[in-house]
Design a protein around this motif. Structure first.
Motif, PDB file in Angstrom:
ATOM      1  N   ILE A   1      -4.004  -4.519   2.994  1.00 45.96           N
ATOM      2  CA  ILE A   1      -2.826  -3.934   2.326  1.00 45.96           C
ATOM      3  C   ILE A   1      -3.311  -3.043   1.193  1.00 45.96           C
ATOM      4  CG2 ILE A   1      -0.723  -4.477   1.023  1.00 45.96           C
ATOM      5  CD1 ILE A   1      -0.889  -7.305   2.486  1.00 45.96           C
TER       6      ILE A   1
ATOM      7  N   SER B   1      -0.059  -2.715  -4.649  1.00 40.33           N
ATOM      8  CA  SER B   1       0.312  -4.054  -5.135  1.00 40.33           C
ATOM      9  C   SER B   1       1.608  -4.040  -5.924  1.00 40.33           C
ATOM     10  CB  SER B   1      -0.812  -4.600  -6.001  1.00 40.33           C
ATOM     11  OG  SER B   1      -1.006  -3.719  -7.098  1.00 40.33           O
TER      12      SER B   1
ATOM     13  N   GLY C   1       3.739  -4.139  -1.373  1.00 39.23           N
ATOM     14  CA  GLY C   1       2.412  -4.635  -1.007  1.00 39.23           C
ATOM     15  C   GLY C   1       2.296  -6.136  -1.174  1.00 39.23           C
TER      16      GLY C   1
ATOM     17  N   ALA D   1       1.809  -9.157   1.463  1.00 38.49           N
ATOM     18  CA  ALA D   1       0.713 -10.122   1.317  1.00 38.49           C
ATOM     19  C   ALA D   1       1.229 -11.560   1.460  1.00 38.49           C
ATOM     20  CB  ALA D   1       0.027  -9.932  -0.040  1.00 38.49           C
TER      21      ALA D   1
ATOM     22  N   CYS E   1      -5.635  -7.638  -0.007  1.00 39.59           N
ATOM     23  CA  CYS E   1      -4.757  -6.677  -0.677  1.00 39.59           C
ATOM     24  C   CYS E   1      -5.522  -5.955  -1.779  1.00 39.59           C
ATOM     25  CB  CYS E   1      -3.561  -7.444  -1.244  1.00 39.59           C
ATOM     26  SG  CYS E   1      -2.412  -6.417  -2.137  1.00 39.59           S
TER      27      CYS E   1
END
Ligand code: NAP
Length: 320
Positions: free
Chosen positions: A11, A14, A18, A22, A34
């Motif tokens: 991924i 964040s 994202g 996750a 991630c």
């Protein structure tokens, strides 16, 4: 250099998209990896919410929650479920063959291989570019009326821009704030007729056409007190007292990494198949603002993050 690791789901990004991807991929036992971009686009890990003080519209919080607190909770949940989160900037990707290749680190010294990739790199709000504007971000300068408008309830505010977003922001703020001044650099709006009409008919919205903002006051007070605006026709400068400035001059999707590899719309946002998060490359999925210029909310980004993880899981199941 050590052997590159192969991930089921890698991924990139964040923010809410994202990290939700996750959480879901970890719950599916896919051990997602991630990468929380650190410097990309000037954002710190956690995406745009890290710059939002009070989030009052994310479901589940009767009182407001700070953007940082909310993203901290997303991150803790993703890690608790077994996602591996690392901070680093992705420098390059190669989506031409599988497994996909992703290089991380300043010298592209860390290579990762991935069976699927979820792109959740987000979009960056455009700002005018004034030093005073920069100093007052989150202290009265905002790029999201839905996020921050309620903080200026009853106060006079200004919106800059002439597109649909500016119209939408001005109309939204007129329902909450005092007088709303809509400042646009030209005599014509580029917004759709319907949205323009709505703004023109609203008695609380005043139009300031052919004007630009030269300065946001007052960094010394650490809050917005007024704008120095310039009439482009007469060059006359005047002061407009406001409690907040909402900048609505477009967003830039963070798609540089994927240029020439993933199809985009003419406006630069990633193309996805309707009703899914599938991009133009099988095995690569997109979630959140990088593929959405319409809704752009934390909750919609989280929703598409969930969809991307489920799409990746189904893709892997079909492959193996
Ligand atoms: P946009 O259509 O690109 O409009 C940006 C506006 O900001 C333009 O009026 C532009 O002025 C102005 N601008 C750009 N740079 C500036 C600067 N440095 N200083 C001052 N003004 C500046 O962006 P948007 O309004 O965010 O819309 C993006 C897309 O989303 C559009 O396709 C829009 O239709 C869509 N959208 C749809 C909805 C809806 O349907 N509900 C709602 C929001 C957005 P100029 O006109 O002079 O270039």
């Amino acid at each position: 250099m050590s052997e590159p690791r192969l991930h089921n789901v890698l991924i990139i990004g964040s923010g809410p998209a994202g990290l939700t991807a996750a959480i879901y991929a970890a719950r599916a036992n896919l051990k997602p990896f991630c990468i929380e971009g650190f410097n990309s686009g000037g954002l710190i890990p956690g995406g745009q919410l890290m710059f939002t003080s009070d989030v009052e519209n994310y479901p589940g919080f009767a009182k407001s929650v700070s953007g940082q607190e909310l993203m901290g909770a997303f991150r803790a949940q993703a890690e608790h479920q077994g996602a591996e989160l690392v901070i680093g900037d992705v420098q390059k990707v190669d989506l031409s063959s599988r497994p996909f290749k992703v290089w991380v680190g300043e010298d592209e010294n860390e290579l990762h291989l991935a069976k699927t990739i979820i792109v959740a790199t987000g979009a960056r709000a455009n700002y005018i570019g004034l030093p005073s504007e920069d100093k007052l971000k989150n202290k009265g300068v905002s790029a999201c009326a839905v996020c921050d408008g309620a903080l200026y309830r009853g106060q006079d505010v200004a919106v800059v821009g002439g597109g649909d977003t500016a119209m939408e922001e001005a109309s939204y703020l007129a329902g909450l704030c005092g007088k709303v001044t809509l400042i646009h650099r030209r005599d014509d709006f580029r917004a759709s007729r319907v949205m323009q009409e709505r703004v023109r008919k609203n008695p609380k919205i005043k139009l300031l056409m052919s004007h630009v903002v030269d300065e946001v006051l007052d960094p010394a007070e650490e809050r917005v007190t007024a704008l120095r605006v310039r009439d482009l026709k007469s060059d006359r400068v005047s002061t407009l007292p406001v409690g907040a400035l909402f900048v609505a001059i477009g967003h830039t999707p963070m798609t540089d990494l994927f240029k020439g590899q993933l199809e985009t719309h003419p406006n630069g946002y990633l193309k996805i198949e309707l009703g899914s998060t599938r991009t133009s490359v099988p095995g690569v999925f997109a979630a959140g603002d990088v593929a959405d210029w319409t809704y752009r909310q934390a909750v919609t980004a989280a929703g598409t993050g969930c969809m991307a993880a489920l799409d990746a899981e189904r893709f892997l199941q079909a492959e193996h």
